[in-house]
Write a protein that holds these residues in place. Sequence first.
Motif, PDB file in Angstrom:
ATOM      1  N   GLU A 191      75.006 -12.147  -6.923  1.00 33.96           N
ATOM      2  CA  GLU A 191      74.630 -12.316  -5.677  1.00 33.96           C
ATOM      3  C   GLU A 191      73.381 -11.400  -5.116  1.00 33.96           C
ATOM      4  O   GLU A 191      73.565 -10.176  -5.924  1.00 33.96           O
ATOM      5  N   VAL A 192      72.812 -11.943  -4.203  1.00 31.30           N
ATOM      6  CA  VAL A 192      71.818 -11.137  -3.768  1.00 31.30           C
ATOM      7  C   VAL A 192      72.027 -10.456  -2.347  1.00 31.30           C
ATOM      8  O   VAL A 192      72.369 -10.920  -1.432  1.00 31.30           O
ATOM      9  N   ARG A 193      72.161  -9.126  -2.227  1.00 32.02           N
ATOM     10  CA  ARG A 193      72.600  -8.396  -1.025  1.00 32.02           C
ATOM     11  C   ARG A 193      71.338  -7.458  -0.652  1.00 32.02           C
ATOM     12  O   ARG A 193      70.382  -6.993  -1.467  1.00 32.02           O
ATOM     13  N   THR A 194      71.655  -7.235   0.593  1.00 33.32           N
ATOM     14  CA  THR A 194      70.599  -6.056   1.082  1.00 33.32           C
ATOM     15  C   THR A 194      70.608  -4.698   0.139  1.00 33.32           C
ATOM     16  O   THR A 194      71.885  -4.355  -0.158  1.00 33.32           O
ATOM     17  N   ILE A 195      69.590  -4.182   0.258  1.00 37.48           N
ATOM     18  CA  ILE A 195      69.463  -2.849  -0.359  1.00 37.48           C
ATOM     19  C   ILE A 195      70.329  -1.627   0.609  1.00 37.48           C
ATOM     20  O   ILE A 195      69.733  -1.682   1.811  1.00 37.48           O
ATOM     21  N   GLU A 196      70.965  -1.026   0.141  1.00 35.40           N
ATOM     22  CA  GLU A 196      71.994  -0.009   0.969  1.00 35.40           C
ATOM     23  C   GLU A 196      71.272   1.279   0.878  1.00 35.40           C
ATOM     24  O   GLU A 196      71.002   1.751  -0.084  1.00 35.40           O
ATOM     25  N   ARG A 197      71.050   1.531   2.157  1.00 33.44           N
ATOM     26  CA  ARG A 197      70.530   3.013   2.310  1.00 33.44           C
ATOM     27  C   ARG A 197      71.431   4.179   2.317  1.00 33.44           C
ATOM     28  O   ARG A 197      72.127   4.325   3.446  1.00 33.44           O
ATOM     29  N   THR A 198      71.282   4.905   1.201  1.00 31.60           N
ATOM     30  CA  THR A 198      72.253   5.775   1.093  1.00 31.60           C
ATOM     31  C   THR A 198      71.966   7.197   1.657  1.00 31.60           C
ATOM     32  O   THR A 198      72.542   8.230   1.889  1.00 31.60           O
ATOM     33  N   ASP A 199      70.470   7.252   1.805  1.00 30.37           N
ATOM     34  CA  ASP A 199      69.766   8.388   2.037  1.00 30.37           C
ATOM     35  C   ASP A 199      68.943   7.996   3.374  1.00 30.37           C
ATOM     36  O   ASP A 199      68.008   6.915   3.144  1.00 30.37           O
ATOM     37  N   PRO A 200      68.951   8.653   4.511  1.00 27.94           N
ATOM     38  CA  PRO A 200      67.910   8.060   5.453  1.00 27.94           C
ATOM     39  C   PRO A 200      66.467   8.407   5.038  1.00 27.94           C
ATOM     40  O   PRO A 200      65.593   7.542   5.670  1.00 27.94           O
ATOM     41  N   ALA A 201      66.213   8.904   4.000  1.00 27.74           N
ATOM     42  CA  ALA A 201      64.803   9.254   3.352  1.00 27.74           C
ATOM     43  C   ALA A 201      64.301   7.727   2.807  1.00 27.74           C
ATOM     44  O   ALA A 201      63.092   7.899   2.635  1.00 27.74           O
ATOM     45  N   ILE A 202      65.340   7.158   2.346  1.00 25.89           N
ATOM     46  CA  ILE A 202      64.773   6.069   1.531  1.00 25.89           C
ATOM     47  C   ILE A 202      64.648   4.893   2.463  1.00 25.89           C
ATOM     48  O   ILE A 202      65.229   4.623   3.366  1.00 25.89           O
ATOM     49  N   LYS A 203      63.390   4.268   2.252  1.00 28.76           N
ATOM     50  CA  LYS A 203      62.785   3.333   3.197  1.00 28.76           C
ATOM     51  C   LYS A 203      63.084   1.980   2.531  1.00 28.76           C
ATOM     52  O   LYS A 203      63.247   1.742   1.379  1.00 28.76           O
ATOM     53  N   VAL A 204      63.502   1.086   3.215  1.00 20.37           N
ATOM     54  CA  VAL A 204      63.673  -0.220   3.109  1.00 20.37           C
ATOM     55  C   VAL A 204      62.749  -1.163   4.026  1.00 20.37           C
ATOM     56  O   VAL A 204      62.848  -1.153   5.099  1.00 20.37           O
ATOM     57  N   PRO A 205      61.741  -1.974   3.186  1.00 17.05           N
ATOM     58  CA  PRO A 205      61.850  -2.439   2.029  1.00 17.05           C
ATOM     59  C   PRO A 205      61.494  -1.378   0.890  1.00 17.05           C
ATOM     60  O   PRO A 205      60.832  -0.457   1.172  1.00 17.05           O
ATOM     61  N   HIS A 206      61.805  -1.804  -0.440  1.00 18.03           N
ATOM     62  CA  HIS A 206      61.497  -0.991  -1.482  1.00 18.03           C
ATOM     63  C   HIS A 206      60.156  -1.547  -1.685  1.00 18.03           C
ATOM     64  O   HIS A 206      60.013  -2.859  -2.300  1.00 18.03           O
ATOM     65  N   MET A 207      59.154  -0.630  -1.641  1.00 10.56           N
ATOM     66  CA  MET A 207      57.645  -1.132  -1.648  1.00 10.56           C
ATOM     67  C   MET A 207      57.123   0.005  -2.393  1.00 10.56           C
ATOM     68  O   MET A 207      56.984   1.073  -2.018  1.00 10.56           O
ATOM     69  N   GLY A 208      56.257  -0.412  -3.472  1.00 14.78           N
ATOM     70  CA  GLY A 208      55.243   0.421  -4.253  1.00 14.78           C
ATOM     71  C   GLY A 208      55.568   0.507  -5.656  1.00 14.78           C
ATOM     72  O   GLY A 208      56.404  -0.306  -6.131  1.00 14.78           O
ATOM     73  N   TRP A 209      54.932   1.527  -6.442  1.00 16.33           N
ATOM     74  CA  TRP A 209      55.249   1.465  -7.792  1.00 16.33           C
ATOM     75  C   TRP A 209      56.407   2.370  -8.200  1.00 16.33           C
ATOM     76  O   TRP A 209      56.795   3.237  -7.429  1.00 16.33           O
ATOM     77  N   ASN A 210      57.254   1.944  -9.029  1.00 14.83           N
ATOM     78  CA  ASN A 210      58.274   2.511  -9.403  1.00 14.83           C
ATOM     79  C   ASN A 210      58.650   2.124 -10.912  1.00 14.83           C
ATOM     80  O   ASN A 210      58.028   1.348 -11.489  1.00 14.83           O
ATOM     81  N   ASP A 211      59.620   2.865 -11.705  1.00 19.25           N
ATOM     82  CA  ASP A 211      59.775   2.824 -13.016  1.00 19.25           C
ATOM     83  C   ASP A 211      60.567   1.553 -13.373  1.00 19.25           C
ATOM     84  O   ASP A 211      61.409   1.011 -12.823  1.00 19.25           O
ATOM     85  N   VAL A 212      60.272   1.057 -14.643  1.00 18.18           N
ATOM     86  CA  VAL A 212      61.124   0.084 -14.899  1.00 18.18           C
ATOM     87  C   VAL A 212      61.703   0.590 -16.285  1.00 18.18           C
ATOM     88  O   VAL A 212      61.227   0.706 -17.392  1.00 18.18           O
ATOM     89  N   ALA A 213      62.951   0.529 -16.528  1.00 17.74           N
ATOM     90  CA  ALA A 213      63.818   1.267 -17.505  1.00 17.74           C
ATOM     91  C   ALA A 213      64.728   0.463 -18.026  1.00 17.74           C
ATOM     92  O   ALA A 213      65.646  -0.109 -17.438  1.00 17.74           O
ATOM     93  N   PRO A 214      64.547  -0.297 -19.263  1.00 20.58           N
ATOM     94  CA  PRO A 214      65.128  -1.226 -19.670  1.00 20.58           C
ATOM     95  C   PRO A 214      66.620  -0.658 -20.180  1.00 20.58           C
ATOM     96  O   PRO A 214      66.914   0.710 -20.411  1.00 20.58           O
ATOM     97  N   THR A 215      67.651  -1.381 -20.036  1.00 21.05           N
ATOM     98  CA  THR A 215      69.025  -0.988 -20.292  1.00 21.05           C
ATOM     99  C   THR A 215      69.496  -0.877 -21.830  1.00 21.05           C
ATOM    100  O   THR A 215      68.682  -1.699 -22.676  1.00 21.05           O
ATOM    101  N   PRO A 216      70.347  -0.189 -22.172  1.00 21.14           N
ATOM    102  CA  PRO A 216      70.770   0.110 -23.892  1.00 21.14           C
ATOM    103  C   PRO A 216      71.091  -1.088 -24.424  1.00 21.14           C
ATOM    104  O   PRO A 216      70.728  -1.487 -25.549  1.00 21.14           O
ATOM    105  N   HIS A 217      71.545  -2.285 -23.535  1.00 21.39           N
ATOM    106  CA  HIS A 217      71.969  -3.503 -23.959  1.00 21.39           C
ATOM    107  C   HIS A 217      71.151  -4.555 -23.880  1.00 21.39           C
ATOM    108  O   HIS A 217      71.065  -5.885 -23.847  1.00 21.39           O
ATOM    109  N   ALA A 218      69.781  -4.268 -23.408  1.00 16.06           N
ATOM    110  CA  ALA A 218      68.720  -5.278 -23.134  1.00 16.06           C
ATOM    111  C   ALA A 218      68.701  -6.463 -24.224  1.00 16.06           C
ATOM    112  O   ALA A 218      68.502  -5.927 -25.335  1.00 16.06           O
ATOM    113  N   ARG A 219      68.751  -7.605 -23.631  1.00 16.53           N
ATOM    114  CA  ARG A 219      68.694  -8.816 -24.515  1.00 16.53           C
ATOM    115  C   ARG A 219      67.276  -9.394 -24.822  1.00 16.53           C
ATOM    116  O   ARG A 219      66.942  -9.659 -25.849  1.00 16.53           O
ATOM    117  N   GLY A 220      66.445  -9.364 -23.863  1.00 11.80           N
ATOM    118  CA  GLY A 220      65.006  -9.871 -23.941  1.00 11.80           C
ATOM    119  C   GLY A 220      64.071  -8.669 -24.296  1.00 11.80           C
ATOM    120  O   GLY A 220      62.947  -8.560 -23.529  1.00 11.80           O
TER     121      GLY A 220
END
Length: 209
Positions: free
Chosen positions: A110-139
């Motif tokens: 399911e698609v849920r809102t991004i939970e803010r665990t830190d007041p410094a974290i802004k929502v929406p999540h906007m801008g450049w960020n890392d993409v880290a494949p998981t160890p079990h990545a299939r594609g």
Amino acid sequence: MAEVLALIDYGAGNLHSVANALKAAGAQGVKVTSDPDVVRAADRIVLPGVGSFRACAKGLKAIPHLVESMTERVHVGGAPFLGICVGMQLLSTRGLEHGSTPGLDWIGGEVRTIERTDPAIKVPHMGWNDVAPTPHARGHEVIEPGEAYFLHSYQFVAEDPHDVEAMTDHGGGIVAAVARDNMIGVQFHPEKSQAYGLALLARFLEWKP
């Protein structure tokens, strides 16, 4: 003969930018379409999406036989599929934006809102960020590590962790990509991710799951 790539037009995507990025990545037969017959005959399918989950789901399902043709081509015909941003979120079982709205239910979750665990974290999540494949990545032949451009306030929470293809970090782990069989979904925007995004699209165009 060039492959036909169906770029789904259901009134909920920046189609011009996505089409241009696909062409820049090497696609020759891009057809922007909402025609079920074109979708059934396509070699590859791309589902973009911007805006709310509810509006996108409603728009997609409002076009007669479009969802059925996509399902037939992807699940029976085996056409490689790429969902972008809300197009990736629509793969889920349901979205919880403005109430509960059924998704395609192609990848459980399911698609849920991004939970803010830190007041410094802004929502929406906007801008450049890392993409880290998981160890079990299939594609993994499509999703590679790098930096991509994100813009979203809601996140995909997968039922099966093996469907999570890549993660990013925004005050905690957020799913950056999902994958199963011949389906891949990315939360980020390849068409806005410069060289990384074009390289990803080029790999998708060559992908033979």
